[in-house]
Design a protein around this motif. Structure first.
Motif, PDB file in Angstrom:
ATOM      1  N   UNK A   5       6.955   8.548   2.964  1.00 46.22           N
ATOM      2  CA  UNK A   5       5.853   9.433   2.597  1.00 46.22           C
ATOM      3  C   UNK A   5       5.028   8.799   1.496  1.00 46.22           C
ATOM      4  N   UNK A   6       3.743   8.672   1.756  1.00 44.40           N
ATOM      5  CA  UNK A   6       2.794   8.287   0.721  1.00 44.40           C
ATOM      6  C   UNK A   6       1.890   9.503   0.520  1.00 44.40           C
ATOM      7  N   UNK A   7       2.096  10.257  -0.528  1.00 44.67           N
ATOM      8  CA  UNK A   7       1.427  11.546  -0.666  1.00 44.67           C
ATOM      9  C   UNK A   7      -0.067  11.453  -0.958  1.00 44.67           C
ATOM     10  N   UNK A   8      -0.517  10.320  -1.438  1.00 41.35           N
ATOM     11  CA  UNK A   8      -1.925  10.168  -1.788  1.00 41.35           C
ATOM     12  C   UNK A   8      -2.643   9.392  -0.698  1.00 41.35           C
ATOM     13  N   UNK A   9      -3.595  10.054  -0.047  1.00 39.49           N
ATOM     14  CA  UNK A   9      -4.349   9.388   1.007  1.00 39.49           C
ATOM     15  C   UNK A   9      -5.383   8.448   0.414  1.00 39.49           C
ATOM     16  N   UNK A  10      -5.979   8.897  -0.681  1.00 38.30           N
ATOM     17  CA  UNK A  10      -7.077   8.144  -1.278  1.00 38.30           C
ATOM     18  C   UNK A  10      -6.965   8.258  -2.795  1.00 38.30           C
ATOM     19  N   UNK A  11      -7.124   7.134  -3.484  1.00 38.73           N
ATOM     20  CA  UNK A  11      -7.098   7.124  -4.953  1.00 38.73           C
ATOM     21  C   UNK A  11      -8.277   6.317  -5.450  1.00 38.73           C
ATOM     22  N   UNK A  12      -8.918   6.822  -6.504  1.00 42.76           N
ATOM     23  CA  UNK A  12     -10.026   6.099  -7.135  1.00 42.76           C
ATOM     24  C   UNK A  12      -9.656   5.829  -8.589  1.00 42.76           C
ATOM     25  N   UNK A  13      -9.782   4.583  -9.001  1.00 38.67           N
ATOM     26  CA  UNK A  13      -9.518   4.220 -10.391  1.00 38.67           C
ATOM     27  C   UNK A  13     -10.660   3.336 -10.896  1.00 38.67           C
ATOM     28  N   UNK A  14     -10.819   3.337 -12.202  1.00 38.11           N
ATOM     29  CA  UNK A  14     -11.812   2.472 -12.817  1.00 38.11           C
ATOM     30  C   UNK A  14     -11.223   1.083 -13.004  1.00 38.11           C
ATOM     31  N   UNK A  15     -12.086   0.091 -12.901  1.00 36.01           N
ATOM     32  CA  UNK A  15     -11.634  -1.275 -13.126  1.00 36.01           C
ATOM     33  C   UNK A  15     -11.074  -1.395 -14.539  1.00 36.01           C
ATOM     34  N   UNK A  61      -0.148 -10.933  -7.175  1.00 39.11           N
ATOM     35  CA  UNK A  61      -1.373 -10.300  -7.671  1.00 39.11           C
ATOM     36  C   UNK A  61      -1.114  -9.350  -8.837  1.00 39.11           C
ATOM     37  N   UNK A  62      -0.033  -9.523  -9.564  1.00 38.14           N
ATOM     38  CA  UNK A  62       0.235  -8.713 -10.745  1.00 38.14           C
ATOM     39  C   UNK A  62       0.846  -7.346 -10.470  1.00 38.14           C
ATOM     40  N   UNK A  63       1.264  -7.095  -9.242  1.00 35.42           N
ATOM     41  CA  UNK A  63       1.877  -5.820  -8.890  1.00 35.42           C
ATOM     42  C   UNK A  63       3.374  -5.831  -9.160  1.00 35.42           C
ATOM     43  N   UNK A  64       3.903  -4.644  -9.427  1.00 36.24           N
ATOM     44  CA  UNK A  64       5.330  -4.458  -9.536  1.00 36.24           C
ATOM     45  C   UNK A  64       5.692  -3.109  -8.924  1.00 36.24           C
ATOM     46  N   UNK A  80      -3.486  -3.231 -14.897  1.00 36.52           N
ATOM     47  CA  UNK A  80      -4.937  -3.308 -15.043  1.00 36.52           C
ATOM     48  C   UNK A  80      -5.539  -3.706 -13.693  1.00 36.52           C
ATOM     49  N   UNK A  81      -6.258  -2.786 -13.108  1.00 36.24           N
ATOM     50  CA  UNK A  81      -6.777  -2.988 -11.755  1.00 36.24           C
ATOM     51  C   UNK A  81      -8.065  -3.810 -11.778  1.00 36.24           C
ATOM     52  N   UNK A  82      -8.185  -4.690 -10.791  1.00 34.87           N
ATOM     53  CA  UNK A  82      -9.387  -5.503 -10.626  1.00 34.87           C
ATOM     54  C   UNK A  82     -10.147  -5.002  -9.407  1.00 34.87           C
ATOM     55  N   UNK A  83     -11.461  -5.248  -9.379  1.00 36.34           N
ATOM     56  CA  UNK A  83     -12.260  -4.752  -8.253  1.00 36.34           C
ATOM     57  C   UNK A  83     -11.729  -5.283  -6.925  1.00 36.34           C
ATOM     58  N   UNK A  84     -11.142  -6.488  -6.938  1.00 33.27           N
ATOM     59  CA  UNK A  84     -10.642  -7.082  -5.698  1.00 33.27           C
ATOM     60  C   UNK A  84      -9.380  -6.392  -5.180  1.00 33.27           C
ATOM     61  N   UNK A 107       1.813   6.268   5.785  1.00 27.69           N
ATOM     62  CA  UNK A 107       0.468   6.433   6.334  1.00 27.69           C
ATOM     63  C   UNK A 107      -0.603   5.740   5.516  1.00 27.69           C
ATOM     64  N   UNK A 108      -0.218   5.179   4.398  1.00 27.23           N
ATOM     65  CA  UNK A 108      -1.153   4.365   3.628  1.00 27.23           C
ATOM     66  C   UNK A 108      -1.886   5.139   2.546  1.00 27.23           C
ATOM     67  N   UNK A 109      -2.258   4.413   1.492  1.00 37.03           N
ATOM     68  CA  UNK A 109      -3.104   4.943   0.422  1.00 37.03           C
ATOM     69  C   UNK A 109      -4.285   4.003   0.258  1.00 37.03           C
ATOM     70  N   UNK A 110      -5.466   4.571   0.376  1.00 34.72           N
ATOM     71  CA  UNK A 110      -6.670   3.759   0.248  1.00 34.72           C
ATOM     72  C   UNK A 110      -7.108   3.772  -1.209  1.00 34.72           C
ATOM     73  N   UNK A 111      -7.241   2.607  -1.789  1.00 37.75           N
ATOM     74  CA  UNK A 111      -7.610   2.478  -3.195  1.00 37.75           C
ATOM     75  C   UNK A 111      -9.068   2.077  -3.327  1.00 37.75           C
ATOM     76  N   UNK A 112      -9.804   2.864  -4.077  1.00 34.44           N
ATOM     77  CA  UNK A 112     -11.181   2.532  -4.429  1.00 34.44           C
ATOM     78  C   UNK A 112     -11.234   2.195  -5.904  1.00 34.44           C
ATOM     79  N   UNK A 113     -11.928   1.134  -6.245  1.00 31.81           N
ATOM     80  CA  UNK A 113     -12.055   0.709  -7.637  1.00 31.81           C
ATOM     81  C   UNK A 113     -13.522   0.808  -8.028  1.00 31.81           C
ATOM     82  N   UNK A 114     -13.776   1.556  -9.077  1.00 30.85           N
ATOM     83  CA  UNK A 114     -15.159   1.722  -9.543  1.00 30.85           C
ATOM     84  C   UNK A 114     -15.380   0.939 -10.828  1.00 30.85           C
ATOM     85  N   UNK A 115     -16.575   0.382 -10.964  1.00 31.75           N
ATOM     86  CA  UNK A 115     -16.841  -0.471 -12.136  1.00 31.75           C
ATOM     87  C   UNK A 115     -16.909   0.342 -13.433  1.00 31.75           C
TER      88      UNK A 115
END
Lengths: 115, 111
Positions: A5-15, A61-64, A80-84, A107-115
């Protein structure tokens, strides 16, 4: 049957902000656990895996990710998230009962990164 | 580096056609897999193969068959394509405790 289970379908974070993507699995024993990332139009790339031993796993890529048996969780983090890093992230579990041959994906979590 | 190659990135087929999706891996993996990816549903396993000529049904095998005549090649067959089989198809090799290595996918449209 195993499930992820991935409870978050979509997440938005700032760079530059920190990131945590949640993953819970349902299983009777300790499975193999994976995180994959998929960039648009691409196949899936392995970020990290947990088989046994140290419950904090370092990936590319710095993930853990940290395996918590008591919570049946395997959450992915990045300080610390990067736009990439904008992509879709999949948690997956491999089944000990089937020789670890069969892998079940969330089912996946789509990550959006905003500047 | 492991390479999994899917023969087509995009395919457009008509309803009722027989469709072949081909996948080749170069790492001598015993296990190969076909997944289907749809928005909101993640990846769902169609079939996998753990040896030449051996296959096992996954979670959604209906309407599909597979062929593995050589270790490096795993084919997915849609006997009579239908519009509900429009999807992204991903081939992978590995598993058995090792990570899966994926191809770049084939986006199939059935009209």
């Amino acid at each position: 049957a195993q499930s992820v289970t991935q409870p978050d379908i979509h997440i938005t974070v700032s760079e530059g902000a920190s990131l945590e993507l949640r993953c819970n699995y349902s299983y009777g024993a300790t499975p193999y656990l994976f995180w994959y990332v998929q960039s648009p139009g691409q196949g899936l790339q392995l970020l990290l895996k947990y088989f046994s031993g140290d419950t904090l796993v370092q990936g590319i890529k710095g993930f853990e990710a940290e395996f918590k048996r008591s919570q049946s969780s395997f959450n992915l983090r990045k300080p610390s998230v990067h736009w990439s890093d904008a992509a879709e992230y999949f948690c997956a579990v491999g089944s000990p009962w089937e020789g670890y041959q069969k892998v079940t994906f969330g089912t996946g979590t789509k990550l959006q990164v905003i500047p | 580096d492991v390479k999994v190659t899917q023969s087509s990135r995009y395919l457009v087929k008509r309803t009722g056609e027989k469709v072949f999706l081909e996948c080749v891996q170069d790492m001598d993996h015993e296990n190969m897999f076909w997944y289907r990816q749809d928005p909101g549903l993640g990846l769902r396993l169609i079939y996998f193969s753990y040896d030449v000529k051996m296959k096992e049904k996954g979670d959604i095998p209906e309407g599909y068959s597979v062929s593995r005549e050589k270790k490096e090649r795993f084919s997915l067959i849609l006997e009579s394509a239908s519009t509900n089989q429009t999807s992204m198809y991903l081939c992978a090799s590995g598993g058995g405790g090792s990570p899966l290595h994926f191809g770049n996918g084939t986006r199939l449209t059935v009209t």
